[in-house]
Design a protein around this motif. Structure first.
Motif, short mmCIF file in Angstrom:
data_model
loop_
_atom_site.label_atom_id
_atom_site.label_comp_id
_atom_site.label_asym_id
_atom_site.label_seq_id
_atom_site.Cartn_x
_atom_site.Cartn_y
_atom_site.Cartn_z
N ASP A 1 38.82 50.69 44.19
CA ASP A 1 39.72 51.80 44.44
C ASP A 1 41.16 51.36 44.20
O ASP A 1 41.55 50.25 44.56
CB ASP A 1 39.54 52.27 45.89
CG ASP A 1 40.18 53.64 46.13
OD1 ASP A 1 40.55 54.29 45.14
OD2 ASP A 1 40.30 54.03 47.30
N THR A 2 41.95 52.23 43.57
CA THR A 2 43.34 51.89 43.26
C THR A 2 44.27 53.02 43.70
O THR A 2 43.84 54.15 43.92
CB THR A 2 43.54 51.64 41.75
OG1 THR A 2 43.22 52.84 41.03
CG2 THR A 2 42.67 50.49 41.26
N ARG A 3 45.56 52.69 43.79
CA ARG A 3 46.60 53.66 44.10
C ARG A 3 47.81 53.39 43.21
O ARG A 3 48.09 52.24 42.86
CB ARG A 3 47.03 53.56 45.57
CG ARG A 3 45.97 54.00 46.57
CD ARG A 3 45.76 55.51 46.52
NE ARG A 3 44.84 55.95 47.56
CZ ARG A 3 43.52 55.95 47.46
NH1 ARG A 3 42.95 55.49 46.35
NH2 ARG A 3 42.75 56.38 48.45
N THR B 1 48.83 50.98 38.59
CA THR B 1 48.12 51.08 39.86
C THR B 1 47.88 49.70 40.45
O THR B 1 48.01 48.67 39.77
CB THR B 1 46.76 51.79 39.69
OG1 THR B 1 45.95 51.05 38.77
CG2 THR B 1 46.95 53.22 39.19
N PHE B 2 47.49 49.71 41.72
CA PHE B 2 47.20 48.46 42.43
C PHE B 2 45.93 48.66 43.25
O PHE B 2 45.74 49.70 43.87
CB PHE B 2 48.36 48.11 43.36
CG PHE B 2 48.24 46.75 44.00
CD1 PHE B 2 48.53 45.60 43.29
CD2 PHE B 2 47.84 46.63 45.33
CE1 PHE B 2 48.41 44.35 43.88
CE2 PHE B 2 47.72 45.39 45.92
CZ PHE B 2 48.01 44.24 45.20
N PRO B 3 45.00 47.68 43.23
CA PRO B 3 43.75 47.84 43.99
C PRO B 3 44.00 47.86 45.49
O PRO B 3 44.87 47.15 46.00
CB PRO B 3 42.93 46.61 43.58
CG PRO B 3 43.93 45.62 43.10
CD PRO B 3 45.04 46.41 42.48
N GLY C 1 47.15 42.98 40.92
CA GLY C 1 45.83 42.87 41.53
C GLY C 1 44.94 41.82 40.92
O GLY C 1 43.75 41.76 41.22
#
Length: 464
Positions: free
Chosen positions: A108-110, A79-81, A95
């Motif tokens: 929050d991440t995606r 994931t990445f923030p 991140g």
């Protein structure tokens, strides 16, 4: 050695690629694995060798990996923030801060790897002309919201400088409504520092996020940097409804990193030497940057041209996704024309009367026609002398030289290095100046007086 159901055993290490055998509970594509249970040393699954063995890419330092070490499933994906806190920050592909600021913990991440959004939502997106203040760009390869522009050129012809100037000029046009995401893939860390300094000095860094994977990083990190930046751009577009200016330097380095990974995994290259998945990688990356009815993503990519060969397969793989092609050449650079753009080789699908207007369209075509004729006359003059040219041809040659010199320009981001302040020229001024030179209003002004000026009228006073 008896393994736990969630554990695997490393059976092979080759560069950044490891093979891991699982007795049961095989991990899925994109799943993260931890070395010995330590979450600081992670791998991401990218494929399966057979029913018991998966192939994974090392996300950090490879020296700690060896055959026989146990690997644990942690039931997570890469994931990445995302979010507003990413603006005004410099981070890597995971991140982690590179700017000395606080860590982005608990934010929050995606997922980094995502399916590209359907293009159905692009219907009805307005094509607004964005004025950059760069004369040669605004007239010949107009910058339009929701489109993708690429800056092609070999090493040392000014791609990064032009990209940085575009970022500097454009992001100031819609403060608050537009954010910028910059992906630095496989380039020098010095250039990243200079960009950060230029954006901070101009006051636009607060609405910009920089994601870097410089040339010293592993091919895994370099490849993932582009995907992480795409994830952040998607979040700003879909969740916050903000228009995004997406800048990438360098798209070729992403393709090169993919090729290195392909070779590490033992995949046979295609006939041209690149990975067989090059086209699909380019497609996936560009399709994630599509505009929607809610918000627009406007992209500018610097693309290195190996050996100055525009027919290179990595270059051609990017072409279908571009609305504007800006070609920088070594010949133009050696002539002292900055930006070193070949006007006749650069094209844009946005240069139409319906997008830019009839006056703009006709002026651009008229200038190109004169420049093309002047290029042929220049060769004749070099061989035989200007005295051998007909009067009309000599006039065309001189006007062509003045036009070419007029489209040189001092940049704001280069002001400290060159000691000369940058200049922005309104689009209507550029069109009017080009038409005036074509109509002969400046026939009595020496050609050299058109170098690095703003408006054409400055040439009459020798202003530089």
């Amino acid at each position: 050695m008896k393994l736990k159901p969630t554990n695997g055993l490393i059976t092979s290490v080759s560069g950044s690629v490891v093979l891991i055998t699982f007795a049961e509970a095989m991990p899925q594509m994109g799943e993260l694995l931890a070395l010995g249970g330590e979450t600081e040393d992670l791998m991401v699954v990218v494929g399966a060798e057979d029913q018991e063995t998966v192939r994974a890419l090392i996300l950090g330092e490879a020296s700690r990996y060896a055959r026989g070490i146990q690997v644990k499933r942690i039931n997570q994906v890469l994931t990445f923030p995302v979010g507003q806190q990413m603006l005004g920050r410099v981070v890597d592909a995971f991140g982690q801060p590179l700017d000395g600021g606080p860590a982005l913990v608990g934010k929050d991440t995606r997922p980094v790897e995502r399916v590209a959004r359907s293009s159905v939502g692009q219907a009805g997106v307005s094509r607004q002309l964005i004025v950059t203040g760069i004369k040669i760009i605004d007239l010949f390869t107009p910058f339009v919201a929701g489109s993708t522009m690429a800056l092609f050129g070999g090493a040392g012809v000014g791609k990064t400088m032009l990209l940085t100037e575009l970022l500097h000029n454009v992001i100031r046009t819609e403060p608050g409504k537009t954010v910028s995401v910059f992906a630095g893939v496989g380039e020098r860390s010095r250039e990243g520092l200079e960009l950060w300094q230029a954006l901070t000095k101009s006051g636009v860094f607060a609405s910009t996020s920089l994601i870097y994977g410089q040339m010293g990083e592993t091919p895994v990190v370099r490849f993932l940097t582009a995907q992480a930046a795409s994830t952040l751009a998607e979040y700003f577009r879909d969740e916050l409804g903000k228009n995004v200016l997406f800048f990438m330097d360098n798209t070729f380095r992403m393709a090169q990193a993919g090729n290195e990974l392909s070779a590490m995994m033992g995949v046979l290259p295609s006939e041209d030497g690149y990975q067989p998945t090059l086209e699909s990688e380019m497609a996936h990356f560009h399709e994630r940057l599509a505009s929607t009815a809610k918000a627009q993503v406007t992209a500018v990519e610097a693309i290195y041209v190996p050996s100055d060969d525009m027919a290179d397969h990595a270059i051609q793989a990017a072409m279908p996704y571009l609305d504007a092609v800006v070609v920088l050449t070594r010949e133009a650079y050696q002539q002292g024309w900055l930006p070193a753009i070949d006007i006749l080789a650069s094209t844009s699908t946005n240069l139409t009367p319906t997008v830019v207007g009839e006056g703009h369209f006709r002026a651009a075509l008229a200038v190109k026609k004169v420049l093309e004729k002047a290029r042929g006359l220049e060769r004749i003059a070099t061989l035989m002398g200007e005295a051998e040219l007909a009067k009309d041809d000599l006039l065309t040659l001189k006007r062509g030289r003045k036009l070419r010199n007029y489209f040189t320009q001092n940049f704001n981001v280069a002001a400290d290095q060159r000691g000369v302040a940058g200049v922005l020229v309104p689009l209507q001024q550029t069109i009017a100046d080009a038409q005036a030179i074509l109509d002969g209003h400046f026939d009595g002004v020496p050609e050299q007086d058109f170098l690095y000026i703003g408006a054409a009228e400055e040439s009459r006073h020798g202003q530089k």
